[in-house]
Design an enzyme around this catalytic site. Structure first.
Site, short mmCIF file in Angstrom:
data_model
loop_
_atom_site.label_atom_id
_atom_site.label_comp_id
_atom_site.label_asym_id
_atom_site.label_seq_id
_atom_site.Cartn_x
_atom_site.Cartn_y
_atom_site.Cartn_z
N ALA A 61 38.34 63.02 -4.42
CA ALA A 61 36.99 63.73 -5.08
C ALA A 61 36.17 62.35 -5.24
O ALA A 61 36.28 61.12 -5.07
CB ALA A 61 37.18 64.10 -6.48
N GLY A 100 42.18 64.18 -3.94
CA GLY A 100 41.77 65.45 -3.50
C GLY A 100 41.70 65.67 -2.30
O GLY A 100 41.82 66.78 -1.97
N GLU A 103 45.19 66.86 -1.80
CA GLU A 103 45.27 68.20 -2.57
C GLU A 103 44.61 69.23 -1.82
O GLU A 103 44.92 70.42 -1.60
CB GLU A 103 44.52 68.16 -3.78
CG GLU A 103 45.41 67.13 -4.98
CD GLU A 103 44.77 67.14 -6.25
OE1 GLU A 103 43.50 66.61 -6.11
OE2 GLU A 103 45.15 67.65 -7.17
N GLU A 123 45.46 59.00 -8.41
CA GLU A 123 44.47 59.27 -9.52
C GLU A 123 45.04 58.48 -10.65
O GLU A 123 44.13 58.10 -11.56
CB GLU A 123 44.47 60.65 -9.62
CG GLU A 123 43.70 61.54 -8.91
CD GLU A 123 44.61 61.94 -7.49
OE1 GLU A 123 45.69 61.30 -7.43
OE2 GLU A 123 44.14 63.08 -7.08
N1 T1G Z 1 34.56 58.27 -4.32
C1 T1G Z 1 33.34 57.91 -4.32
N2 T1G Z 1 33.17 56.70 -3.66
C2 T1G Z 1 34.14 56.12 -2.87
C3 T1G Z 1 35.48 56.72 -3.05
C4 T1G Z 1 35.56 57.97 -3.84
N3 T1G Z 1 36.83 58.83 -4.06
N4 T1G Z 1 36.51 55.99 -2.28
C5 T1G Z 1 35.62 55.11 -1.87
N5 T1G Z 1 34.52 55.08 -2.23
C6 T1G Z 1 33.46 54.26 -1.65
C7 T1G Z 1 33.63 52.61 -2.29
O1 T1G Z 1 32.89 52.95 -3.52
C8 T1G Z 1 32.71 51.83 -1.37
O2 T1G Z 1 31.19 52.20 -1.47
C9 T1G Z 1 32.97 52.61 -0.07
O3 T1G Z 1 33.38 54.08 -0.39
C10 T1G Z 1 34.03 51.90 0.82
O4 T1G Z 1 35.03 52.10 -0.12
C11 T1G Z 1 40.43 65.84 -8.16
C12 T1G Z 1 40.32 63.58 -9.48
C13 T1G Z 1 39.82 55.17 0.70
C14 T1G Z 1 41.48 53.49 0.64
O5 T1G Z 1 41.30 57.03 -5.70
O6 T1G Z 1 40.92 54.00 -2.46
O7 T1G Z 1 40.26 62.74 -6.13
O8 T1G Z 1 30.90 49.53 -2.01
O9 T1G Z 1 35.31 49.64 0.26
O10 T1G Z 1 38.56 49.11 1.40
O11 T1G Z 1 42.53 65.05 -8.06
O12 T1G Z 1 37.94 53.42 -0.81
O13 T1G Z 1 30.38 50.64 0.21
O14 T1G Z 1 28.91 51.37 -1.53
O15 T1G Z 1 37.17 50.86 -0.78
O16 T1G Z 1 38.51 50.90 3.65
C15 T1G Z 1 41.12 59.71 -5.86
C16 T1G Z 1 39.54 55.80 -3.64
C17 T1G Z 1 39.85 60.12 -6.48
C18 T1G Z 1 40.85 56.85 -3.56
C19 T1G Z 1 38.94 53.06 1.71
N6 T1G Z 1 41.06 58.75 -4.58
N7 T1G Z 1 39.32 55.00 -2.59
O17 T1G Z 1 39.06 51.54 1.12
O18 T1G Z 1 36.68 51.02 1.48
S1 T1G Z 1 40.07 60.78 -7.87
C20 T1G Z 1 40.92 57.44 -4.66
C21 T1G Z 1 40.04 53.96 -2.16
C22 T1G Z 1 40.57 62.41 -7.17
C23 T1G Z 1 41.34 64.65 -7.65
C24 T1G Z 1 41.08 63.21 -8.19
C25 T1G Z 1 39.47 53.18 -1.00
C26 T1G Z 1 39.89 53.59 0.59
P1 T1G Z 1 30.41 50.95 -1.26
P2 T1G Z 1 36.09 50.74 -0.05
P3 T1G Z 1 38.18 50.61 2.05
#
Ligand code: T1G
Length: 701
Positions: A61, A100, A103, A123
């Protein structure tokens, strides 16, 4: 730019997702998928393929939308439209299908992936739980036990493992995802494969031990002490195992909202973005040239030098280690070999990988051998004159353009740069012990350090898996400067009447990985003692803040390494226990310095140790040593074990309110008469205007 597009190829409808950088499920993307699925129901296609452009399948998400008013279509509405499709929907996964993203894939009828893909439900690392059916669908495929492990750890798993857990159904050969996914989808069509809805699968009660839920709660109360989300995840998975899908989904939704609105999740989401923000340097353009680092030299083969060297060989960069003589060099190489052997013994590293790393380390006692190193990191004794001597030599032998870095914890990097003819190439790279494990790397910019060297250092930090934070030059930079405040108050509380057990208990209940007294015993009380030996009385500060430590060292009680320090340690179990001898020693020191001992409340201990961290952090911001408050939070969470679910000292200050912080600091100043309790001007200003560090940071741009 449309985040969702649609095309047909024969019997297959392809739903393309394109929402860079990670295809996060924003409102626009949810809406796009929802429309595409519904629109495709009426066309002639026989199956639909959900696939992403760019580097990854949906990575979750959109975290930046959290905390804002919910928008339509809701996540579960989109997933239900996929699940209720009249034709099979197949998810084609590459990169990292997380949260998500996974999911969404689980709501599809089939899932395929390239072998390099990883999937996960991270999460919990944001203080959340999967809020779009993940806690209900995953266990229906993997089984209860595997689902508990997957979701409470939040760790991603490789495609092969996901296939074994039935999270995906097919691995596409090679990396040509589209072709492979189309072929797989055609096979499903040709075999008239049904729409398999994961929600309709049942969990066989005989497939798990009902005791697993309470056992998991108990284990998590230790492993994730104080954290709310892991406990809620177990509740959700128990609901998946014992309730119909819709009822289980309702439990998940309720607990997801509770986590979402918790201060713990706000803090952990803050840290997610803070960690990424920290590598952005104000005034440094993204186009700043970076030098290629293909070879590294490390000066000094002590614990730090060995650990630093490991970071580079772990990612395939060869290292030359230099020591003053062969005996010291062999000792240094042996430290590295021992560290790797411990990892092999623990099953964390293969013997083959260990050998590959060891083959990348060479040793020398001759500075001439460093002439072609792209980056040299000095990690010799913490003494300015010795470091200046090393840099004088490096300046003579290293090639033009080599980056000359010091790992100093305290020394003035400007004074080190000043002995070279190339101060623009000199920088501080402050690793934290153990250097091969701790994620934090303070990058210390001296007055003349060039933008290119800063940009290169940030890139190198990321390449070796560190979390970099930029610091200006001051005594102790960001972390240690603040930590000395915390250490001083720990010792003053001790001599004034609080027991070591109470101090450690209070801070461990707050969430610190280890109480400050236990940390001193672990690190060795003699470290501070040796640093103070080289300091004047004025530099050492209030003698009441180190007299106990000095007395312990002079009695040979150095901490765990001598079996006794502030605590005594069981030689077998290393369990710590209080020692009447130490109590008597403390009382003697209190009498010597005329300190009247008294009872302490837990709240006073917490305030006495945390408020100086916040106050010093505010001064560091005022002086421009740190770029932003969240950088300080990153330093403390990644370098000092500050609980991530409090978000770091500055985020925590905003959480309790700067007016409260200001009032308590002022009260301690009146109570003690000590200047260091004087609230920083920034705190006073923000408190008076009802503002916060976060808002101040936003105003600073
Ligand atoms: N939402 C918004 N921005 C995100 C994002 C996300 N989920 N993931 C990454 N970004 C942005 C990050 O801030 C950065 O921005 C750019 O993308 C590159 O990220 C309903 C509630 C995917 C492994 O927890 O683990 O789903 O600094 O530098 O090193 O059940 O990003 O360039 O402006 O980290 O190659 C669950 C979180 C969400 C995954 C890539 N998902 N992301 O790593 O790049 S909650 C996560 C990561 C959810 C549902 C629930 C990593 C990555 P900027 P990066 P990277």
């Amino acid at each position: 730019m449309a985040v969702v597009s649609y095309e047909t190829r024969g019997d297959i409808g392809i739903i393309w997702i394109d929402n860079p950088p990670v295809n996060a499920l924003s409102q626009a993307l949810r809406d796009g998928i929802y429309r595409a699925i519904n629109n495709a129901q009426g066309d002639s296609t026989k199956a639909l393929l959900l696939i992403c452009k760019g580097r990854t399948f949906i990575a979750g998400a959109d975290i930046s939308e959290f905390g804002k008013a919910p928008t339509e279509p809701a996540f579960n509405t989109v997933l239900e439209s996929i699940e209720q499709s009249s034709k099979p929907v197949i998810a084609a996964i590459h990169g990292t299908a997380l949260g998500g993203g996974l999911e969404t894939a689980l709501a599809c009828h089939y899932r395929c992936a390239v072998s390099s893909a990883t999937v996960g439900l991270p999460e919990v690392k944001l203080g959340l739980l999967p809020g779009a059916g993940g806690t209900q669908r995953a266990p229906r495929l993997t089984g209860v036990e595997a689902a508990i492990k997957l979701i409470t750890s939040g760790n991603p798993i490789k495609a092969e493992a996901a296939l074994g857990m039935k999270l995906i159904d097919h691995i596409v050969e090679g990396e040509a995802l589209l072709e492979g996914a189309l072929a797989y989808t055609q096979q499903l069509i040709d075999s008239n494969a049904p729409c398999i809805c994961v929600r309709d699968l049942s969990i066989d009660p005989a497939s798990y031990d009902p005791a697993i839920f309470d056992a998991s709660r108990k284990l998590l109360s230790r492993q994730a002490r104080g954290q709310m989300a892991p406990q809620c995840i177990v509740d959700c998975i128990e609901a998946a195992a014992t309730l119909p899908f819709e009822e289980g989904l309702a439990v998940e939704q309720k607990l997801f909202m509770e986590c979402m609105h918790s201060s713990q999740s706000a803090a952990m989401r803050h840290m997610f973005f803070a960690q990424r923000e920290a590598s952005k340097i104000k005034g440094l353009s993204k186009e700043t040239a970076k030098r290629e680092i293909k070879s590294v030299a490390v000066i000094g083969g002590g614990t730090m030098g060995g650990g630093i060297a490991m970071n580079f060989v772990n990612v395939g960069i060869p290292v030359t280690m230099l020591e003053i003589n062969d005996e010291a060099l062999q000792r240094g190489l042996a430290i590295v070999e021992k560290n790797y052997s411990i990892s092999v013994k623990k099953g964390k590293l293969s013997e083959e990988k260990k050998q590959r790393c060891m083959d990348l380390i060479s040793g020398t006692t001759n500075y001439q051998d460093l002439a072609n190193a792209d980056l040299v990191i000095e990690a010799v004794f913490e003494n300015l004159a010795i470091k200046q001597q090393v840099f004088t030599t490096l300046d003579q032998v290293c090639k033009p353009g080599a980056i000359l870095a010091t790992n100093t914890s305290y020394q003035d990097v400007n004074a080190i740069a000043a002995v070279t003819k190339r101060p623009e190439d000199v920088i501080g790279l402050h690793f934290f012990s153990p250097a091969n494990i701790m994620k934090l790397l303070e990058i210390v910019r001296a007055d003349k350090t060039s933008d290119e060297v800063i940009a290169t250092s940030m890139a190198v930090a990321k390449a070796i898996g560190k979390v970099p934070v930029l610091s200006g030059v001051c005594f102790g930079f960001i972390g240690n400067r603040m930590f000395s405040e915390y250490g001083r108050e720990t010792q003053l509380c001790l001599i004034e009447g609080a027991s070591a057990e109470q101090i450690d208990r209070v801070m461990e209940e707050f969430g610190m990985a280890m109480g400050p007294i236990a940390v001193s015993d672990l690190a060795g009380i003699d470290i501070g003692y040796k640093v103070r030996e080289g300091m004047s009385d004025e530099e050492k500060g209030d003698p009441r803040s180190y007299c106990i430590a000095d007395a312990l060292v002079e009695q040979g009680r150095l901490g765990q390494k001598t079996g006794a320090g502030f605590y005594q340690y069981d030689p077998q179990t290393r369990a710590r226990s209080s020692d009447p001898q130490v109590t008597a020693l403390i009382e003697a020191q209190a009498a010597k310095y005329g300190v009247t001992r008294r009872e302490f409340s837990d709240e006073e201990i917490r305030d006495r140790l945390l408020l100086p961290l916040i106050n010093e952090g505010a001064k560091i911001l005022q002086e421009g040593i740190a770029q932003r408050p969240s950088d300080i939070d990153v330093v403390y969470v990644f370098g000092y074990g500050f609980p991530v679910y409090h978000g770091g000292p500055m985020h925590y200050a905003d959480h309790i309110g700067l007016e409260t912080v200001y009032k308590k600091l002022s009260a301690f100043q009146q109570q003690t008469g000590e200047d260091y309790w004087q609230p920083a001007q920034l705190i006073k200003t923000l408190a008076e205007s009802g503002s916060s560090f976060a808002r101040w940071a936003k105003d600073q741009g």
